[in-house]
Scaffold this active site. Structure first.
Site, PDB file in Angstrom:
ATOM      1  N   TYR A 179      -2.723  -1.120   9.984  1.00  0.00           N
ATOM      2  CA  TYR A 179      -2.375  -1.107   9.003  1.00  0.00           C
ATOM      3  C   TYR A 179      -1.447  -0.392   8.439  1.00  0.00           C
ATOM      4  O   TYR A 179      -0.263  -1.436   7.958  1.00  0.00           O
ATOM      5  CB  TYR A 179      -3.469  -0.242   8.253  1.00  0.00           C
ATOM      6  CG  TYR A 179      -3.878  -0.803   6.687  1.00  0.00           C
ATOM      7  CD1 TYR A 179      -4.234  -1.853   6.723  1.00  0.00           C
ATOM      8  CD2 TYR A 179      -3.098   0.500   6.246  1.00  0.00           C
ATOM      9  CE1 TYR A 179      -4.358  -2.211   5.238  1.00  0.00           C
ATOM     10  CE2 TYR A 179      -2.809   0.095   4.696  1.00  0.00           C
ATOM     11  CZ  TYR A 179      -4.086  -1.071   4.233  1.00  0.00           C
ATOM     12  OH  TYR A 179      -4.505  -1.280   3.010  1.00  0.00           O
ATOM     13  N   SER A 217       0.756  -1.168  -0.451  1.00  0.00           N
ATOM     14  CA  SER A 217      -0.131  -0.435  -0.233  1.00  0.00           C
ATOM     15  C   SER A 217       0.661   1.410  -0.383  1.00  0.00           C
ATOM     16  O   SER A 217       2.237   1.282   0.335  1.00  0.00           O
ATOM     17  CB  SER A 217      -1.024   0.051   1.085  1.00  0.00           C
ATOM     18  OG  SER A 217      -1.340   1.265   0.927  1.00  0.00           O
TER      19      SER A 217
END
Ligand code: NAD
Length: 260
Positions: free
Chosen positions: A155, A142
């Site tokens: 995350y 990401s």
């Protein structure tokens, strides 16, 4: 060159993983798909990929928080497909909360699914790839592997972690014809992003539309969501011979986000 190879894509019952699975099937690559969801809907996905592209498609329901289930899935790929040439570690979840309110169980699940599951699939996949002298490991990381956002501690930690893991394994297999890379997308409008919008709105005291415009797209200079197709095309490129010297690195597809 890719026709007849076998790929396993974790978290491929929706979103980016399904897009990558379809892109690979279109090249004549056999698949193991994996992920959560309604059994009947998943069977429709499995059967339609197999019939549309004329490839073998197996589904394995392994829960990425469970190392023993991941081991069973990898063994099934070995026995029923003959091996995994292309491994795409894509399964992922998100939770948005200030660190002092972050549920410990959510932290554990995010680290298990977004990071540790890639360790468990990779450790079971590399021997076969090395023996073949060819392999591709693609970790769907990401933009949050490179930069942080508040309220996403688990995350961001998991995605920074997967990038370190990517580099490490790339070094371990570099002479064996196996490449290991990460793709770092910005915001793609999948279920994962749709689900976090209400929580982000709550934490930041914003409306849904404000979150889309002022939080999500604010990060992306192009002011456009990245598409599943763009991420899947990048994954296919990383599988090609042209990408044989690309290893131990990441490709950002984030509309300029990480250039900030
Ligand atoms: P998604 O929610 O559409 O797909 C996630 C997939 O993971 C689903 O198939 C789901 O069933 C599966 N999954 C979740 N928990 C699982 C578990 N315990 N065991 C097995 N499978 C499980 O989300 P997405 O946006 O397609 O996300 C895919 C990957 O892309 C994730 O790693 C995510 O972090 C990453 N990513 C997404 C975006 C984005 O904006 N959507 C941006 C950057 C990175």
């Amino acid at each position: 060159m890719l026709k007849g190879k076998n790929a396993l894509v974790t978290g491929s019952t929706s979103g980016i993983g399904l897009g990558i699975a379809e892109k690979l099937a279109n090249e004549g690559i056999n698949l193991v798909i994996n992920g959560l969801g309604d059994a009947k809907e998943i069977e429709v996905i499995r059967a339609s990929l197999a019939s549309k592209y004329g490839v073998t498609v197996l589904y394995d329901p392994a829960d990425m928080t469970q190392p023993d289930q991941i081991e069973c899935m990898m063994k099934k790929a070995m026995t029923q497909l003959g091996g995994v040439d292309i491994l795409v570690n894509n399964a992922g979840i998100q939770h948005v909360a200030p660190v002092e309110e972050f549920p410990a169980s959510k932290w554990d699940a995010i680290i298990a699914i977004n990071l540790s599951s890639a360790f468990h699939t990779t450790r079971m996949a590399v021997s076969y790839m090395k023996s073949k002298g060819w392999g591709r490991i693609i970790n769907v990381a990401s933009a949050h592997a490179l930069v942080a956002s508040p309220f996403k501690s688990a995350y961001v930690a998991s995605k920074h972690g997967i990038l370190g893991f990517t580099k490490t394994i790339a070094l371990e297999v570099a002479t064996k014809g196996v490449t290991v890379n990460a793709i770092c997308p910005g915001y793609v409008l999948t279920a994962l992003v749709e689900r976090q919008i209400p929580d982000t709105a709550k934490v930041r005291g914003m409306t849904i539309e404000q979150v889309k415009q002022e939080v999500l797209l604010a990060a992306q200079p192009t002011k456009q969501f990245v598409t599943v197709e763009q991420v899947a095309s990048c994954a296919l490129f990383l599988c090609s011979d042209a990408a044989a010297s690309i290893t131990g690195t990441h490709i950002s597809i984030d509309g300029g986000w990480s250039a900030h």
